[in-house]
Write a protein that holds these residues in place. Structure first.
Motif, PDB file in Angstrom:
ATOM      1  N   LEU A   1     -95.564  29.494 -52.834  1.00  5.76           N
ATOM      2  CA  LEU A   1     -95.854  28.240 -52.138  1.00  5.76           C
ATOM      3  C   LEU A   1     -94.573  27.482 -51.815  1.00  5.76           C
ATOM      4  O   LEU A   1     -93.802  27.128 -52.703  1.00  5.76           O
ATOM      5  CB  LEU A   1     -96.779  27.359 -52.987  1.00  5.76           C
ATOM      6  CG  LEU A   1     -97.232  26.051 -52.324  1.00  5.76           C
ATOM      7  CD1 LEU A   1     -98.048  26.327 -51.067  1.00  5.76           C
ATOM      8  CD2 LEU A   1     -98.030  25.199 -53.306  1.00  5.76           C
ATOM      9  N   LEU A   2     -94.346  27.208 -50.517  1.00  8.70           N
ATOM     10  CA  LEU A   2     -93.187  26.439 -50.080  1.00  8.70           C
ATOM     11  C   LEU A   2     -93.553  25.003 -49.718  1.00  8.70           C
ATOM     12  O   LEU A   2     -92.837  24.068 -50.057  1.00  8.70           O
ATOM     13  CB  LEU A   2     -92.542  27.106 -48.854  1.00  8.70           C
ATOM     14  CG  LEU A   2     -91.845  28.449 -49.081  1.00  8.70           C
ATOM     15  CD1 LEU A   2     -91.360  29.012 -47.743  1.00  8.70           C
ATOM     16  CD2 LEU A   2     -90.682  28.287 -50.043  1.00  8.70           C
ATOM     17  N   SER A   3     -94.673  24.813 -49.010  1.00  3.41           N
ATOM     18  CA  SER A   3     -95.063  23.475 -48.583  1.00  3.41           C
ATOM     19  C   SER A   3     -96.559  23.473 -48.293  1.00  3.41           C
ATOM     20  O   SER A   3     -97.091  24.424 -47.720  1.00  3.41           O
ATOM     21  CB  SER A   3     -94.284  23.070 -47.324  1.00  3.41           C
ATOM     22  OG  SER A   3     -94.612  21.763 -46.924  1.00  3.41           O
ATOM     23  N   GLY A   4     -97.240  22.391 -48.699  1.00  3.12           N
ATOM     24  CA  GLY A   4     -98.671  22.299 -48.496  1.00  3.12           C
ATOM     25  C   GLY A   4     -99.429  22.566 -49.792  1.00  3.12           C
ATOM     26  O   GLY A   4     -98.839  22.701 -50.868  1.00  3.12           O
ATOM     27  N   TYR A   5    -100.744  22.644 -49.674  1.00  2.00           N
ATOM     28  CA  TYR A   5    -101.590  22.760 -50.861  1.00  2.00           C
ATOM     29  C   TYR A   5    -102.109  24.178 -51.036  1.00  2.00           C
ATOM     30  O   TYR A   5    -102.603  24.811 -50.096  1.00  2.00           O
ATOM     31  CB  TYR A   5    -102.782  21.810 -50.786  1.00  2.00           C
ATOM     32  CG  TYR A   5    -103.763  22.044 -51.911  1.00  2.00           C
ATOM     33  CD1 TYR A   5    -103.491  21.565 -53.186  1.00  2.00           C
ATOM     34  CD2 TYR A   5    -104.917  22.799 -51.710  1.00  2.00           C
ATOM     35  CE1 TYR A   5    -104.371  21.816 -54.244  1.00  2.00           C
ATOM     36  CE2 TYR A   5    -105.798  23.053 -52.763  1.00  2.00           C
ATOM     37  CZ  TYR A   5    -105.510  22.552 -54.020  1.00  2.00           C
ATOM     38  OH  TYR A   5    -106.356  22.808 -55.059  1.00  2.00           O
ATOM     39  N   ALA A   6    -102.030  24.682 -52.258  1.00  2.00           N
ATOM     40  CA  ALA A   6    -102.737  25.890 -52.700  1.00  2.00           C
ATOM     41  C   ALA A   6    -102.869  25.775 -54.207  1.00  2.00           C
ATOM     42  O   ALA A   6    -101.897  25.453 -54.895  1.00  2.00           O
ATOM     43  CB  ALA A   6    -101.991  27.160 -52.317  1.00  2.00           C
ATOM     44  N   SER A   7    -104.067  26.019 -54.730  1.00  2.00           N
ATOM     45  CA  SER A   7    -104.273  25.897 -56.163  1.00  2.00           C
ATOM     46  C   SER A   7    -103.450  26.947 -56.905  1.00  2.00           C
ATOM     47  O   SER A   7    -103.037  27.959 -56.333  1.00  2.00           O
ATOM     48  CB  SER A   7    -105.759  26.082 -56.496  1.00  2.00           C
ATOM     49  OG  SER A   7    -106.165  27.422 -56.231  1.00  2.00           O
ATOM     50  N   GLU A   8    -103.210  26.705 -58.168  1.00  4.93           N
ATOM     51  CA  GLU A   8    -102.452  27.673 -58.971  1.00  4.93           C
ATOM     52  C   GLU A   8    -103.155  29.025 -58.982  1.00  4.93           C
ATOM     53  O   GLU A   8    -102.507  30.077 -58.956  1.00  4.93           O
ATOM     54  CB  GLU A   8    -102.275  27.145 -60.397  1.00  4.93           C
ATOM     55  CG  GLU A   8    -101.322  25.966 -60.504  1.00  4.93           C
ATOM     56  CD  GLU A   8    -101.027  25.608 -61.946  1.00  4.93           C
ATOM     57  OE1 GLU A   8    -101.386  26.408 -62.844  1.00  4.93           O
ATOM     58  OE2 GLU A   8    -100.458  24.526 -62.177  1.00  4.93           O
ATOM     59  N   ARG A   9    -104.454  29.016 -58.998  1.00 11.56           N
ATOM     60  CA  ARG A   9    -105.197  30.275 -58.976  1.00 11.56           C
ATOM     61  C   ARG A   9    -104.891  31.052 -57.702  1.00 11.56           C
ATOM     62  O   ARG A   9    -104.611  32.260 -57.752  1.00 11.56           O
ATOM     63  CB  ARG A   9    -106.692  29.990 -59.083  1.00 11.56           C
ATOM     64  CG  ARG A   9    -107.566  31.212 -58.817  1.00 11.56           C
ATOM     65  CD  ARG A   9    -109.037  30.838 -58.821  1.00 11.56           C
ATOM     66  NE  ARG A   9    -109.848  31.838 -58.171  1.00 11.56           N
ATOM     67  CZ  ARG A   9    -111.151  31.707 -57.935  1.00 11.56           C
ATOM     68  NH1 ARG A   9    -111.774  30.597 -58.305  1.00 11.56           N
ATOM     69  NH2 ARG A   9    -111.825  32.661 -57.330  1.00 11.56           N
ATOM     70  N   ARG A  10    -104.960  30.376 -56.555  1.00 13.39           N
ATOM     71  CA  ARG A  10    -104.693  31.074 -55.292  1.00 13.39           C
ATOM     72  C   ARG A  10    -103.241  31.546 -55.231  1.00 13.39           C
ATOM     73  O   ARG A  10    -102.957  32.646 -54.731  1.00 13.39           O
ATOM     74  CB  ARG A  10    -104.991  30.160 -54.110  1.00 13.39           C
ATOM     75  CG  ARG A  10    -106.456  29.837 -53.901  1.00 13.39           C
ATOM     76  CD  ARG A  10    -107.293  31.067 -53.697  1.00 13.39           C
ATOM     77  NE  ARG A  10    -108.665  30.732 -53.355  1.00 13.39           N
ATOM     78  CZ  ARG A  10    -109.712  31.476 -53.634  1.00 13.39           C
ATOM     79  NH1 ARG A  10    -109.547  32.620 -54.299  1.00 13.39           N
ATOM     80  NH2 ARG A  10    -110.926  31.109 -53.285  1.00 13.39           N
ATOM     81  N   GLN A  11    -102.318  30.744 -55.726  1.00 13.85           N
ATOM     82  CA  GLN A  11    -100.918  31.168 -55.711  1.00 13.85           C
ATOM     83  C   GLN A  11    -100.731  32.448 -56.515  1.00 13.85           C
ATOM     84  O   GLN A  11    -100.018  33.361 -56.095  1.00 13.85           O
ATOM     85  CB  GLN A  11    -100.037  30.057 -56.264  1.00 13.85           C
ATOM     86  CG  GLN A  11     -99.976  28.804 -55.381  1.00 13.85           C
ATOM     87  CD  GLN A  11     -99.095  27.734 -55.983  1.00 13.85           C
ATOM     88  OE1 GLN A  11     -97.932  27.975 -56.282  1.00 13.85           O
ATOM     89  NE2 GLN A  11     -99.648  26.546 -56.162  1.00 13.85           N
ATOM     90  N   LYS A  12    -101.386  32.524 -57.681  1.00 16.10           N
ATOM     91  CA  LYS A  12    -101.258  33.718 -58.518  1.00 16.10           C
ATOM     92  C   LYS A  12    -101.908  34.925 -57.846  1.00 16.10           C
ATOM     93  O   LYS A  12    -101.404  36.045 -57.925  1.00 16.10           O
ATOM     94  CB  LYS A  12    -101.892  33.462 -59.884  1.00 16.10           C
ATOM     95  CG  LYS A  12    -101.122  32.469 -60.744  1.00 16.10           C
ATOM     96  CD  LYS A  12    -101.838  32.208 -62.071  1.00 16.10           C
ATOM     97  CE  LYS A  12    -101.066  31.201 -62.914  1.00 16.10           C
ATOM     98  NZ  LYS A  12    -101.784  30.895 -64.185  1.00 16.10           N
ATOM     99  N   GLU A  13    -103.057  34.692 -57.197  1.00 15.30           N
ATOM    100  CA  GLU A  13    -103.746  35.794 -56.521  1.00 15.30           C
ATOM    101  C   GLU A  13    -102.922  36.353 -55.369  1.00 15.30           C
ATOM    102  O   GLU A  13    -102.901  37.563 -55.132  1.00 15.30           O
ATOM    103  CB  GLU A  13    -105.105  35.316 -55.990  1.00 15.30           C
ATOM    104  CG  GLU A  13    -106.129  35.027 -57.060  1.00 15.30           C
ATOM    105  CD  GLU A  13    -107.391  34.404 -56.504  1.00 15.30           C
ATOM    106  OE1 GLU A  13    -108.389  34.322 -57.246  1.00 15.30           O
ATOM    107  OE2 GLU A  13    -107.388  33.991 -55.314  1.00 15.30           O
ATOM    108  N   ILE A  14    -102.246  35.470 -54.652  1.00 19.37           N
ATOM    109  CA  ILE A  14    -101.527  35.879 -53.445  1.00 19.37           C
ATOM    110  C   ILE A  14    -100.140  36.425 -53.763  1.00 19.37           C
ATOM    111  O   ILE A  14     -99.626  37.303 -53.052  1.00 19.37           O
ATOM    112  CB  ILE A  14    -101.438  34.670 -52.477  1.00 19.37           C
ATOM    113  CG1 ILE A  14    -102.845  34.322 -51.958  1.00 19.37           C
ATOM    114  CG2 ILE A  14    -100.481  34.939 -51.329  1.00 19.37           C
ATOM    115  CD1 ILE A  14    -102.930  32.994 -51.265  1.00 19.37           C
ATOM    116  N   ALA A  15     -99.527  35.938 -54.832  1.00 18.18           N
ATOM    117  CA  ALA A  15     -98.155  36.342 -55.174  1.00 18.18           C
ATOM    118  C   ALA A  15     -98.039  37.865 -55.241  1.00 18.18           C
ATOM    119  O   ALA A  15     -98.827  38.542 -55.901  1.00 18.18           O
ATOM    120  CB  ALA A  15     -97.753  35.734 -56.514  1.00 18.18           C
TER     121      ALA A  15
END
Length: 864
Positions: free
Chosen positions: A789-803
């Motif tokens: 995540l660089l800018s904007g909103y994403a939940s921690e769950r989504r960040q982990k899923e996408i990473a």
């Protein structure tokens, strides 16, 4: 004189004759304000057009002459053409004020600008107020309300009207979106009937996105910040010329909804907007409520709509010191429509929008001292926040991309300077002549912050629009914040720069792929049946001006075996240098200083063919996404694109095409069409699928399971019981609100050609993830980083899923290629940083090779 003028106008501008006046039509008396006297020599719209408002949609060809006629024959109104749409329809601005004010308009403007900064008093100049009519073509009353508004100010008499004109300069912009309005009017007229029909299932009511948007299906209400379209470029110049104190924006929404007006959701306000702005907007809102109460209308405020994305017509003004007010009426596009709240009529919506324009103006006048004090404090706070520092940026290897960003900032009245000497910041050297500086010590530094800052923390995670729009990331710029002003070399305009004309080549021509318009240059070459080859590796070429280093993807045009004359080839190269700004070098020999990378090396320089592109649209596919692709290829790179409705793909002779683009939305195709496309891919075609279409292609073209298929809930897991009142917030918790993510780009891959480094910001507004091919470790040219995540909103769950998951999967299928993009690389036409991914997919898809070896699981993840 005025009556004679309109007598002539009426002779030429009557609409088709109706046998009877429909019950939904309303005469001018319906729109006149009670107790106000009107000059009878000023003709009403029906006198000029031959039909009443609500009887038929108001056509531009009848409305524009009528409004121009009002301006030409009234000493209260002047009209200016701000610009033209893609289809060459005018964007008009009407300035309405007293004759005395018109005689001193420039002096008033200068005093008003001084007042914003506290250098003039509240009463030293009339209030400057701005009203938008018609940014969304599907929204009937948003445009048609301009007719009774301008008629009122041309014809209304009396001391209250005179006082309003004396104390204001009113700027009406009509229409914001003439192409979309024309599309809507044609649709409604196509399904018009003599009998009144308010059935919501009738085709006359059935049009939304196609008419909402402009020629290229862009939502112009998202263009206030991005400014890629001619309509927004026209109006923003006028807005910043006047910097109004109040901006009013008229819209329509679903027919069942009651009337809406700002201030909107309390918690969903951009932190760059002071709380006092919302308070003042609410004070003005009480005037709207009083009028609507008197009419016994249903209405709502402080819900649903937010003020977060700073690129909308009611929010952009608020980060520039103005107050922004959004109005939304329940739509009746076909004249009248039955809804759960009764019959909704266009004429009634037009009347309500007109009357709230008057309450907006009067409300601003009632709060003149408070609004003036608010603006003085707003810009004083800007001055206190200003520092000697600012932002420095560059685009390595692509001066046009940086220049395009400079042009954008200038349109926002943001001062940009060219660096006068090299500067080290954030571990990078910003070179003079190729880098720029944006000082924070500007009156609109909140807008500068909104453009440059990265925001990932939010009070509430529900967004009406995107949550992240850090534009240097969208442009894939190297940029850094610095604390002190550097040496500068004057204000930068970002003008397009032609390259020097190339010498006549004795052997062939070469140019690098990093330039923004290198794809446009290549398309010029291939469209002239000139053979060209692309470099799979970097090399050094001997030219008439010395040795030139070229990167992967560079284009080589040999003179050998061409069916086009050397003179004709040279003429094309001159055009490329002049019109595309791409430096073209004249090779003197095929022998290079790099062993194994001579210009004739077939494993290094691979032959290219001209893309023949089908872009599917409609039938469930997202018009916005398709329009952004269309605009990028057609307007940006002058490439012919064959637009085909998705439901017609089965009728094509696929041997005529090389590429198919499927965008987000419902990409599902019938089995027979899917089988045809699969055979075409296996025979050499390329499918490019973005967003939701990539999931469909992953399953139906590549034969992989859908995301999460076959996964069961963990043993012992129990479902939660939640309160219904939490539904909106909990539903939105894991939605990605249009954020910017970091990805790692394989610059050695054909899709990475032309990029200077591996760091690539991408726009993402979907939550799914693509699967990594288990037998092809080279098929992921772009993947999200471990902390994306660089800018904007994403939940921690989504960040982990996408990473660490693929952003793009690109692999061969038979003799063809399938390219899956989780994101839209040309989102809103404002991601030149990822635009090259699309162009590389078109020109270099045949350069992607399939692996022939076997790889272990460990090998598969060496470069994760």
């Amino acid at each position: 004189m005025l009556a004679r003028f309109f007598a002539v106008l009426c002779a030429f501008s009557f609409a088709p004759f109706a046998l009877t006046s429909p019950a939904f039509a309303e005469p001018i008396g319906y729109f006149q304000v009670e107790g106000v006297t009107y000059d009878e020599s000023v003709p009403a719209y029906e006198d000029a057009a031959g039909y009443e408002i609500g009887e038929r949609p108001v056509r531009l060809g009848e409305m524009v002459p009528y409004l121009r006629g009002l301006a030409a024959n009234s000493d209260r109104i002047v009209v200016e053409t701000l610009g033209y749409s893609h289809e060459r329809r005018p964007i008009l601005s009407f300035i309405v004020t007293s004759p005395e004010n018109h005689a001193n308009l420039e002096s008033i403007r200068q005093t008003h600008l001084a007042r914003l900064e506290g250098r003039a008093g509240a009463n030293d100049a009339p209030m400057v107020l701005w009203l938008n009519f018609g940014v969304h073509g599907a929204e009937t009353s948003g445009m048609e309300a301009s007719v009774p508004v301008l008629y009122h100010f041309a014809a209304a008499q009396g001391p209250e009207v005179e006082a309003m004109l004396d104390n204001t300069v009113l700027i009406f912009t009509v229409p914001f979106n003439p192409d979309g309005h024309t599309r809507r009017i044609d649709h409604v007229d196509t399904y018009w009937s003599y009998a009144d029909n308010s059935d919501p299932n009738d085709a006359a009511h059935d049009l939304w996105v196609e008419a909402r948007t402009n020629h290229y299906w862009f939502d112009l209400n998202r263009q206030w910040l991005l400014l890629t379209q001619p309509e927004s470029q026209a109006w923003i110049k006028q807005w910043h010329k006047w910097k109004p104190m109040l901006s009013v924006d008229y819209h329509e929404m679903g027919s069942n909804a009651p009337y809406y007006f700002h201030p909107g959701e309390e918690k969903r306000k951009n932190p760059l907007i002071p709380d006092r702005a919302r308070d003042l907007t609410y004070s003005i809102a009480t005037r709207h409520a009083a009028y609507l109460d008197s009419e016994k209308h249903l209405y709502t405020t402080e819900e649903r709509f937010d003020n977060y994305y700073i690129g909308k017509g009611s929010t952009y003004p608020q980060v520039n010191g103005s107050l922004g007010i959004l109005f939304e009426a329940g739509a009746a596009r076909g004249g009248a429509i039955q809804t759960e709240r009764g019959l909704v009529k266009t004429a009634q919506n037009v009347r309500t929008q007109f009357r709230t324009s008057l309450t907006s103006i009067q409300g601003a006048l009632d709060l003149r001292q408070e609004i003036t004090a608010y603006q003085r404090d707003f810009f004083a706070e800007n001055a206190r926040q200003a520092t000697g520092g600012g932002w420095v940026f560059t685009a390595e290897g692509d001066p046009e991309r940086a220049a395009r960003f400079v042009r954008l900032l200038n349109m926002h009245d943001i001062e940009v300077s060219a660096l006068g000497s090299d500067l080290n910041a954030g571990g990078k050297t910003y070179k003079a002549g190729a880098s720029y500086f944006v000082p924070m010590s500007q009156t609109n530094n909140r807008l500068i912050r909104g453009i440059f800052e990265r925001v990932t923390q939010f009070e509430e995670n529900i967004f009406y629009d995107v949550s992240g729009w850090t534009l240097p990331l969208a442009y894939d710029l190297d940029y850094a914040q610095i604390s002190r002003a550097p040496s500068v070399a004057g204000r930068a305009q970002g003008a397009f720069q032609s390259a020097a004309a190339p010498d006549v080549a004795p052997y062939g021509y070469v140019f690098d792929w990093s330039h923004t318009y290198a794809p446009r240059a290549l398309n010029r070459i291939l469209s002239k049946d000139i053979m060209a080859r692309a470099a799979m590796e970097g090399t050094i070429v001997r030219t008439t001006t010395g040795e030139v280093t070229l990167g992967r993807g560079s284009i080589f045009v040999p003179l050998d075996r061409q069916e086009v004359s050397a003179d004709a080839i040279h003429e094309v190269m001159q055009t490329i240098a002049d019109s595309d700004g791409v430096p073209v070098h004249s090779a003197i020999s095929g022998l290079t200083p790099v062993p194994g990378r001579d210009l004739g090396a077939s494993n290094v320089f691979r032959a290219l063919e001209q893309p023949r592109v089908v872009l599917a649209y409609g039938d469930g596919l997202a018009y916005y996404d398709a329009g952004e692709m269309w605009w990028t290829l057609d307007h940006g790179h002058n490439m012919a694109v064959t637009l085909v409705s998705k439901d017609r793909l089965g009728s094509l002779d696929w041997s005529e095409y090389t590429h198919l683009i499927l965008v987000g939305g419902n990409a599902s195709l019938s089995k027979s069409v899917t089988d045809n496309i699969t055979r075409w891919i296996n025979g050499g075609g390329t499918l490019i699928a973005t967003r939701n279409a990539s999931l469909w292609a992953q399953e139906h073209i590549l034969g992989r399971a859908k995301e999460g298929e076959g996964e069961d809930a963990e043993e012992g897991e129990t479902l939660q019981r939640l309160n219904f009142e939490d539904l909106d917030v909990r539903d939105a918790e894991h939605v990605i609100g249009g954020a910017i993510f970091a990805s790692d780009l394989d610059t050695s891959h054909p899709l990475g050609f032309g990029y200077s480094d591996r760091d690539l910001p991408v726009h993402r507004n979907v939550t799914f993830t693509l699967q990594r091919p288990d037998k092809n470790p080279y098929a992921v040219p772009v993947q999200y980083t471990s902390d994306p995540l660089l800018s904007g909103y994403a939940s921690e769950r989504r960040q982990k899923e996408i990473a660490g998951t693929p952003s793009i999967v690109a692999e061969r299928k038979g003799r063809g290629t399938v390219i899956l993009m989780a994101d839209n690389p040309v989102f809103r036409g404002t991601y030149p940083g990822t635009e090259k991914l699309l162009m590389n997919s078109l020109f270099f898809s045949k350069l992607i090779d399939a692996p022939r070896g076997e790889y272990s699981e460990q090998d598969d993840h060496v470069h994760n």
